[in-house]
Design an enzyme around this catalytic site. Structure first.
Site, short mmCIF file in Angstrom:
data_model
loop_
_atom_site.label_atom_id
_atom_site.label_comp_id
_atom_site.label_asym_id
_atom_site.label_seq_id
_atom_site.Cartn_x
_atom_site.Cartn_y
_atom_site.Cartn_z
N TYR A 183 0.26 2.69 1.47
CA TYR A 183 0.24 4.06 1.98
C TYR A 183 1.39 4.22 2.96
CZ TYR A 183 -1.35 8.25 4.47
OH TYR A 183 -1.44 9.49 5.03
N ASP A 218 8.03 -0.65 5.73
CA ASP A 218 7.16 0.25 6.50
C ASP A 218 6.29 -0.58 7.44
OD1 ASP A 218 5.30 2.01 7.50
OD2 ASP A 218 4.84 2.96 5.57
N LYS A 243 2.19 4.30 15.14
CA LYS A 243 0.98 3.71 15.70
C LYS A 243 1.22 3.03 17.07
CE LYS A 243 -1.60 4.13 11.55
NZ LYS A 243 -1.11 4.05 10.18
#
Ligand SMILES: *Cc1c(COP(=O)(O)O)cnc(C)c1O
Length: 442
Positions: free
Chosen positions: A150, A245, A277
Site C-alpha cells: 500500500y 516507500d 508517519k
C-alpha cells in the site's frame, strides 16, 4: 462472551458513532477505523497518554496501533508537547521557508540514504510526488508495484494485477479510470523471476519500481535476504528508478528505517525514498527524497512541478524533529525487547489454544498472522482466518488492549510501552486466543 464483556460501557462511543454516520460516510475519516473488518462499534478516543488510550466512556486501553505507526515515543510525550506548544505560540503557518524545515531535512538526510528531501503533508502525497518525479526524470511512464503493498490512495497505485503476470493492471476501486492504471504493472512480492520477466519485456518503458521497503500493509512481510538490493540493481540496469516507500518502516523498523537493516549494511541505496508517519510526530507531515541529481529535477530547481500550501508546516516539522531527536538507539532497543516479550506470549497463547498463526518481523516491526506457514506475498497473507482474528480482537479490546481492527496490520509499540502496559497485553492473550479458537476454523 465472557462475563467481563458486559462490564465495558460503550454508550458514549455508540452515540457518537450514530452522529458521525449521519454526517460522514461510514462515520469515519479513514476506512479501517470503522471496525468493518472485525465488526462492532469503533471506540471514540478522547485522550491518550504514553501507551494508553482513553475513550469517551472512560475505558482505558493499551494502544497497539500508535496512530498506525507515528507515535514512536508514545502519546503526549512531554518534550514533544513542549516544543509544539512553543511553536504554536509563534504562529501556525506562514507560507514562507522556516528553520524547523531545514533542521528536519538535515536530520532525515543524516539518518537515511537520501541527499535531498521535499516535505509534503501525507504519505499519499509523498508517493504520488515521487512517482511524478521518477516519470519526469526518466521520461518514461510505466510504474511497477507489488500486490499487497500500500502506498496511500494514489490513483495509479490503487491497482490490482490483471489476469496473468506481466500484464497491465486494472483499477482496484471504482473512481479510478482504467487509463490511470494502464501504465501500472503489479507483481507478486518477493518474486525475483516475476521482476526479471517484467523488466525483460518492458524495461525501456519503466520509469520506476515502487515497493514498501518492507511490506507492513498486508501484515509484516519481510523482504527475503537481498531482495531490495536485487530490486535496486535491476532498476539501475534498466535505467529505471528504485522508489523505496518507507512511510511505515522509516524511523520505525530501525533508527534508519528498513534501509538501516539492508541497504546501509549491504552498501546500496534507493534512488528515491518516501517517508511519513513517525517523521511527523503525530502531525500531517511526510516527505520524499533521494539522489541529489534526481531531486534536482523538482520545481523550482527543475521542471517537474510539485507544491503544497501547508508543506513543511512549522508545527508539524517541529513535532517531527523533536520526535526524531528523541528516537535514540535506546528507544529501538526498548521496542525490540517489548516486541520480543509480546511475540513470545502471543505465540504461546495461540499455540496453547490451537489457533493457526505465524509471527513475522522486520526490525522492531512485527505482526501476527492468523494463518499457518510463512507469509511471503499477498496470496499467502490472504489465507488469514479473519473470523478468528475478529474474535481475538474483540476479546483483547474487552480486556483493555486496542489492536488494529484488521487482521492485516502490524502491531505497533512505543517507547512508552512499559512493564504495566506490556503485562496488560500478556494477561489478555490467553483468553483472547481461546476466543479465536472458539470461532471454529482453526
Ligand atoms: C500509511 C502509508 C502510506 C500512506 O500514508 P498517508 O499519510 O496515510 O497518506 C503510504 N505508504 C505506506 C507504506 C504506508 O504505510
Amino acid at each position: 462472551m465472557s462475563p467481563r464483556d458486559a462490564l465495558l460501557q460503550t454508550d458514549a462511543s455508540a452515540a457518537l458513532f450514530d452522529r458521525a454516520r449521519a454526517v460522514t460516510p461510514g462515520g469515519v475519516n479513514s476506512p479501517v477505523r470503522a471496525f468493518n473488518a472485525v465488526g462492532g462499534t469503533p471506540r471514540f478516543i478522547r485522550s491518550a497518554q504514553g501507551a494508553w488510550l482513553r475513550d469517551v466512556d472512560g475505558n482505558e486501553y493499551v494502544d497497539l496501533i500508535c496512530s498506525w505507526g507515528p507515535m514512536l515515543l508514545g502519546h503526549a510525550h512531554p518534550e514533544v508537547l513542549e516544543a509544539v506548544q512553543a511553536a504554536v505560540a509563534r504562529g501556525t503557518s506562514y507560507g514562507t521557508p522556516t528553520e524547523p524545515e531545514v533542521e528536519l531535512a538535515e536530520e532525515i538526510v543524516s539518518r537515511t540514504s537520501v541527499e535531498k528531501v521535499r516535505f509534503v503533508s501525507s504519505g499519499t502525497e509523498a508517493t504520488m510526488s515521487a512517482i511524478r518525479l521518477a516519470r519526469g526524470f526518466t521520461g518514461r511512464d510505466v510504474v511497477v508495484k507489488f500486490a499487497g503493498c500500500y502506498h496511500g490512495h494514489v490513483d495509479a497505485l490503487l491497482a490490482s494485477a490483471g489476469s496473468g503476470l506481466a500484464t497491465f493492471a486494472v483499477p482496484g476501486t471504482p473512481g479510478v479510470p482504467a487509463s490511470s492504471t494502464e501504465l501500472t504493472l503489479v507483481l507478486p512480492y518477493n518474486d525475483r523471476a516475476a521482476v526479471e520477466a517484467v523488466f525483460a519485456e518492458h524495461g525501456d518503458r519503466i520509469a520506476c519500481l515502487v515497493t514498501e521497503a518492507a511490506p507492513g500493509n498486508m501484515g509484516v512481510v519481510p523482504p527475503e535476504p537481498g531482495f531490495n538490493e536485487f530490486l535496486a540493481a535491476t532498476c539501475t540496469r534498466h535505467g529505471a528508478l528504485f522508489v523505496s516507500d518507507e512511510v511505515m518502516t522509516g524511523f520505525r523498523a530501525s533508527r534508519q528505517g528498513q534501509w538501516g537493516l539492508d541497504g546501509a549494511l549491504e552498501g546500496w541505496r534507493p534512488d528515491l525514498v518516501t517517508f511519513g508517519k513517525v517523521m511527523g510526530g503525530g502531525f500531517p507531515a511526510a516527505a520524499f527524497g533521494g539522489r541529489a541529481d534526481v531531486m534536482g529535477h523538482l520545481s523550482p530547481e527543475g521542471p517537474v512541478y510539485q507544491a503544497g500550501t501547508l508543506s513543511g508546516n512549522p508545527i508539524a516539522t517541529t513535532a517531527g524533529l523533536t520526535t526524531l531527536r528523541l528516537a535514540t538507539p535506546e528507544v529501538y532497543d526498548h521496542l525490540t525487547r517489548a516486541g520480543e516479550t509480546i511475540k513470545a506470549a502471543a505465540a504461546e497463547a495461540l499455540t496453547a489454544a490451537g489457533v493457526a498463526h505465524t509471527i513475522q518481523s522486520t526490525g522492531t516491526m512485527f505482526s501476527v498472522f492468523f494463518a499457518e506457514g510463512a507469509v511471503r506475498d499477498f496470496d499467502d497473507a490472504s489465507r488469514t482466518d479473519t473470523a478468528a482474528y475478529g474474535a481475538f480482537f474483540h476479546a483483547m479490546l474487552e480486556r483493555g488492549v486496542y489492536l488494529p481492527p484488521s487482521a492485516y496490520e502490524a502491531w505497533f509499540l512505543s517507547a512508552a510501552h512499559d512493564e504495566r502496559a506490556v503485562q496488560t497485553v500478556l494477561d489478555a492473550l490467553p483468553e483472547a486466543a481461546r476466543a479465536a479458537a472458539a470461532t471454529g476454523r482453526s
